[in-house]
Design a protein around this motif. Structure first.
Motif, PDB file in Angstrom:
ATOM      1  N   GLN A  19      -4.746  29.163  44.141  1.00 54.37           N
ATOM      2  CA  GLN A  19      -3.796  28.287  43.443  1.00 54.37           C
ATOM      3  C   GLN A  19      -2.879  27.577  44.434  1.00 54.37           C
ATOM      4  OE1 GLN A  19      -1.818  30.992  40.777  1.00 54.37           O
ATOM      5  NE2 GLN A  19      -3.408  30.825  39.198  1.00 54.37           N
ATOM      6  N   LYS A  20      -2.427  28.313  45.420  1.00 58.28           N
ATOM      7  CA  LYS A  20      -1.553  27.719  46.434  1.00 58.28           C
ATOM      8  C   LYS A  20      -2.289  26.645  47.217  1.00 58.28           C
ATOM      9  CE  LYS A  20       1.308  28.908  50.449  1.00 58.28           C
ATOM     10  NZ  LYS A  20       1.761  29.996  51.357  1.00 58.28           N
ATOM     11  N   SER A  21      -3.531  26.916  47.594  1.00 57.68           N
ATOM     12  CA  SER A  21      -4.329  25.945  48.334  1.00 57.68           C
ATOM     13  C   SER A  21      -4.569  24.685  47.507  1.00 57.68           C
ATOM     14  CB  SER A  21      -5.660  26.573  48.747  1.00 57.68           C
ATOM     15  OG  SER A  21      -6.475  25.651  49.430  1.00 57.68           O
ATOM     16  N   THR A  22      -4.822  24.878  46.207  1.00 59.78           N
ATOM     17  CA  THR A  22      -5.037  23.740  45.310  1.00 59.78           C
ATOM     18  C   THR A  22      -3.779  22.892  45.197  1.00 59.78           C
ATOM     19  OG1 THR A  22      -6.663  25.013  44.030  1.00 59.78           O
ATOM     20  CG2 THR A  22      -5.711  23.067  42.975  1.00 59.78           C
ATOM     21  N   ASP A  23      -2.630  23.541  45.037  1.00 59.69           N
ATOM     22  CA  ASP A  23      -1.367  22.809  44.913  1.00 59.69           C
ATOM     23  C   ASP A  23      -1.043  22.029  46.181  1.00 59.69           C
ATOM     24  OD1 ASP A  23      -1.186  23.876  42.425  1.00 59.69           O
ATOM     25  OD2 ASP A  23       0.311  25.395  42.926  1.00 59.69           O
ATOM     26  N   GLU A  24      -1.381  22.595  47.323  1.00 61.31           N
ATOM     27  CA  GLU A  24      -1.142  21.892  48.583  1.00 61.31           C
ATOM     28  C   GLU A  24      -1.962  20.601  48.659  1.00 61.31           C
ATOM     29  OE1 GLU A  24      -2.062  24.690  51.615  1.00 61.31           O
ATOM     30  OE2 GLU A  24      -0.161  25.797  51.442  1.00 61.31           O
ATOM     31  N   ILE A  25      -3.213  20.671  48.216  1.00 64.14           N
ATOM     32  CA  ILE A  25      -4.052  19.473  48.211  1.00 64.14           C
ATOM     33  C   ILE A  25      -3.463  18.421  47.276  1.00 64.14           C
ATOM     34  CG2 ILE A  25      -6.320  18.541  47.602  1.00 64.14           C
ATOM     35  CD1 ILE A  25      -7.530  21.226  48.409  1.00 64.14           C
ATOM     36  N   ILE A  26      -3.040  18.855  46.093  1.00 65.95           N
ATOM     37  CA  ILE A  26      -2.560  17.923  45.073  1.00 65.95           C
ATOM     38  C   ILE A  26      -1.246  17.260  45.477  1.00 65.95           C
ATOM     39  CG2 ILE A  26      -1.658  17.798  42.702  1.00 65.95           C
ATOM     40  CD1 ILE A  26      -3.723  20.021  42.024  1.00 65.95           C
ATOM     41  N   SER A  36       4.751  27.023  45.105  1.00 61.67           N
ATOM     42  CA  SER A  36       3.632  27.032  44.164  1.00 61.67           C
ATOM     43  C   SER A  36       3.728  28.144  43.125  1.00 61.67           C
ATOM     44  CB  SER A  36       2.319  27.161  44.939  1.00 61.67           C
ATOM     45  OG  SER A  36       1.228  27.289  44.075  1.00 61.67           O
ATOM     46  N   MET A  37       4.008  29.370  43.546  1.00 64.62           N
ATOM     47  CA  MET A  37       3.937  30.504  42.645  1.00 64.62           C
ATOM     48  C   MET A  37       4.955  30.414  41.515  1.00 64.62           C
ATOM     49  SD  MET A  37       1.386  32.259  43.565  1.00 64.62           S
ATOM     50  CE  MET A  37       0.674  30.667  44.001  1.00 64.62           C
ATOM     51  N   ARG A  38       6.157  30.023  41.833  1.00 68.66           N
ATOM     52  CA  ARG A  38       7.194  29.931  40.794  1.00 68.66           C
ATOM     53  C   ARG A  38       6.883  28.810  39.815  1.00 68.66           C
ATOM     54  NH1 ARG A  38      13.200  30.030  43.098  1.00 68.66           N
ATOM     55  NH2 ARG A  38      13.553  29.968  40.853  1.00 68.66           N
ATOM     56  N   CYS A  39       6.322  27.733  40.306  1.00 75.58           N
ATOM     57  CA  CYS A  39       5.982  26.625  39.413  1.00 75.58           C
ATOM     58  C   CYS A  39       4.814  26.984  38.504  1.00 75.58           C
ATOM     59  CB  CYS A  39       5.647  25.378  40.234  1.00 75.58           C
ATOM     60  SG  CYS A  39       7.050  24.672  41.112  1.00 75.58           S
ATOM     61  N   ARG A  40       3.881  27.764  39.009  1.00 77.53           N
ATOM     62  CA  ARG A  40       2.692  28.123  38.239  1.00 77.53           C
ATOM     63  C   ARG A  40       3.021  29.000  37.027  1.00 77.53           C
ATOM     64  NH1 ARG A  40      -3.008  26.860  39.140  1.00 77.53           N
ATOM     65  NH2 ARG A  40      -3.001  25.481  40.942  1.00 77.53           N
ATOM     66  N   ARG A  41       4.112  29.703  37.072  1.00 80.84           N
ATOM     67  CA  ARG A  41       4.476  30.564  35.943  1.00 80.84           C
ATOM     68  C   ARG A  41       4.666  29.752  34.670  1.00 80.84           C
ATOM     69  NH1 ARG A  41       9.145  34.112  39.103  1.00 80.84           N
ATOM     70  NH2 ARG A  41       7.741  35.069  40.644  1.00 80.84           N
ATOM     71  N   ARG A  42       4.994  28.494  34.801  1.00 83.29           N
ATOM     72  CA  ARG A  42       5.234  27.642  33.660  1.00 83.29           C
ATOM     73  C   ARG A  42       3.970  27.415  32.827  1.00 83.29           C
ATOM     74  NH1 ARG A  42       8.241  22.063  34.874  1.00 83.29           N
ATOM     75  NH2 ARG A  42       9.568  23.590  35.895  1.00 83.29           N
ATOM     76  N   PHE A  43       2.820  27.524  33.467  1.00 80.08           N
ATOM     77  CA  PHE A  43       1.574  27.199  32.778  1.00 80.08           C
ATOM     78  C   PHE A  43       1.010  28.366  31.974  1.00 80.08           C
ATOM     79  CE2 PHE A  43       1.171  24.516  36.794  1.00 80.08           C
ATOM     80  CZ  PHE A  43       1.876  23.472  36.228  1.00 80.08           C
TER      81      PHE A  43
END
Length: 448
Positions: free
Chosen positions: A116-123, A439-446
């Motif tokens: 997830q972190k790697s994906t967010d970095e690309i985006i 990334s991790m804190r933002c992902r909790r929203r989903f």
């Protein structure tokens, strides 16, 4: 969620269903994706340069073509390859500037934090999208089906059991109030890729060596395989000789000279099993038996050389003949243990997912089993699953299996509906929030 028109400039939302087999991409609010392309890169045997999935159709010689995928078993394992594929999708096909757009990304369930972190970095860091929302296929498929059939029991209860059979895996995921019940979702490590590999092994043992012909065998699987409704009877039929074995069919392999692509020699004969299942009229059956008897009397050499105009014969072409492989391959999904795999069958997987939920949801979930994913496109899949599931479910519960109108695109269409709604802007994580919180804190929203 209401369907709306996609905006332009900063209000444009790109919807990307990043499946391991295919990428489906388009603009939020549109009815269909602008692009469906294999999520891979390929290199012909005679070339040094890798081409993208959408360019494979232009390759002259597909024999022995090498396939490089960015994802394996549903997980992103090659971020650099994925970045190249996305770059082609965004700039060449969609012709958008990521820095002026938001992204709705469809990811598989239970993706690990490092990926997830790697994906967010690309985006956010490589492409610079303004904001991101990450959804999953079961929830988006459920919402799409409920939107298409607002009077259905599924829509009114807002609850279903979504079977997502994709390229790398199969999930049985309960969906309640529009969200996946994560603790109850069950996963089988079987999907379209495993089925293709099994088909390669079967035909390589009996006929041609096709272990390096993944691209060709995927085409064979999609065109010729189907789900058996009575495995013992079908095996009996497949053992017959001559035309009475209506499961036997020929696939003409590409030779790199005259035929650049493989194809089914006689599509009508390959689809004969469908009409056989539907013909219950005794008069029709008598007529079929008469034709079969007449054809069985023809000399073997004559049958080998008779052919339609323009169709090659076995005498001068590479012909791959399939019989019981056609229904034994999808059988993996229902009884993987028969092949020595330590996996529960699909019906048992569904029952386990339902039992992990509150008992009050049992009747609703069994009544709303929803199919999505490319591996559910086998003819007879729905009927076979109902046959397998019914004995495992208590008699007081009704079992109803239904399919969305387009299992391959359902998740993307659900994402398109969400991208065009006000909920998207409320739930999406902005680039600024990502930079501040990570990334991790933002992902909790989903809620993934």
């Amino acid at each position: 969620m209401a369907r709306g028109a996609a905006g332009v400039g900063k209000s444009t939302v790109v919807v990307l269903d990043n499946g391991a087999g295919f990428c489906k991409a388009g603009i939020g609010g549109e009815a269909d994706p602008s692009l469906v392309m294999p999520n891979c890169m390929a290199r012909p045997r005679s070339a040094k340069k890798w081409v993208f999935g959408d360019q494979i159709s232009e390759v002259q010689d597909i024999q022995g073509i090498s396939i490089r995928r960015a994802m394996d078993r549903g997980y992103l394992i090659n971020p650099d390859t994925e970045k190249e594929i996305w770059d082609r999708i965004f700039k060449t096909h969609l012709k958008i500037r990521p820095s002026e757009c938001s992204l709705l990304l469809v990811e598989p369930l239970f993706s690990i934090p490092a990926i997830q972190k790697s994906t967010d970095e690309i985006i956010f860091e490589e492409f610079g999208f303004q904001s991101l929302y990450v959804g999953n296929a079961p929830a988006l498929t459920h919402n799409y089906h409920a939107e298409c059939a607002p009077e259905s029991f599924l829509a009114k209860s807002n609850c279903s059991l979504v079977v997502d059979a994709g390229f790398s895996f199969t999930h049985a995921a309960p969906v309640f109030d529009g969200f996946v019940v994560n603790h109850a979702a069950k996963r089988m490590n079987l999907g379209g890729k495993a089925l293709t590999n099994y088909l390669k092994e079967l035909v390589s043992y009996r006929a041609w060596n096709m272990m390096d012909e993944t691209y060709i065998m995927e085409d064979v699987k999609e065109k010729l395989c189907f789900c058996s409704l009575d495995i013992s009877t079908d095996l009996d039929i497949a053992r017959r000789r001559g035309r009475s074995n209506y499961y036997q069919c020929d696939y003409i392999l590409p030779d790199g000279i005259k035929y650049k692509r493989g194809f089914v020699k006689d599509p009508d004969a390959a689809a004969a099993y469908i009409s056989k299942r539907q013909r219950l009229d005794s008069e029709v059956e008598e007529g079929v038996q008469e034709v079969i008897s007449r054809e069985a009397e023809a000399p073997r050499e004559e049958l080998r050389t008779i052919g339609k105009a323009g169709i090659p014969t076995k005498a001068d072409q590479q012909v791959l003949t399939l019989t019981n492989e056609r229904f034994l391959v999808p059988e993996m999904l229902f009884h993987p243990a028969d092949l020595g795999m330590n996996e529960a069958g699909l019906a048992e997987c569904i029952v386990r997912a339902v039992k992990a939920c509150h008992p009050s949801l049992y009747p609703v979930l069994y009544s709303n089993v929803l199919l999505t994913g490319g591996s559910t496109l086998f003819h007879g899949f729905k009927e076979r699953l109902e046959t397998e599931l019914r004995p495992l479910v208590p008699d007081e519960f009704q079992v109803s299996v239904q399919s969305v109108d387009n299992p391959l695109l359902a998740a993307w269409k659900g994402g398109s509906l969400l991208a065009a709604s006000q909920e998207f802007q409320k739930a999406a994580v902005t680039k600024k929030e990502y930079e501040e919180c990570g990334s991790m804190r933002c992902r909790r929203r989903f809620m993934l």
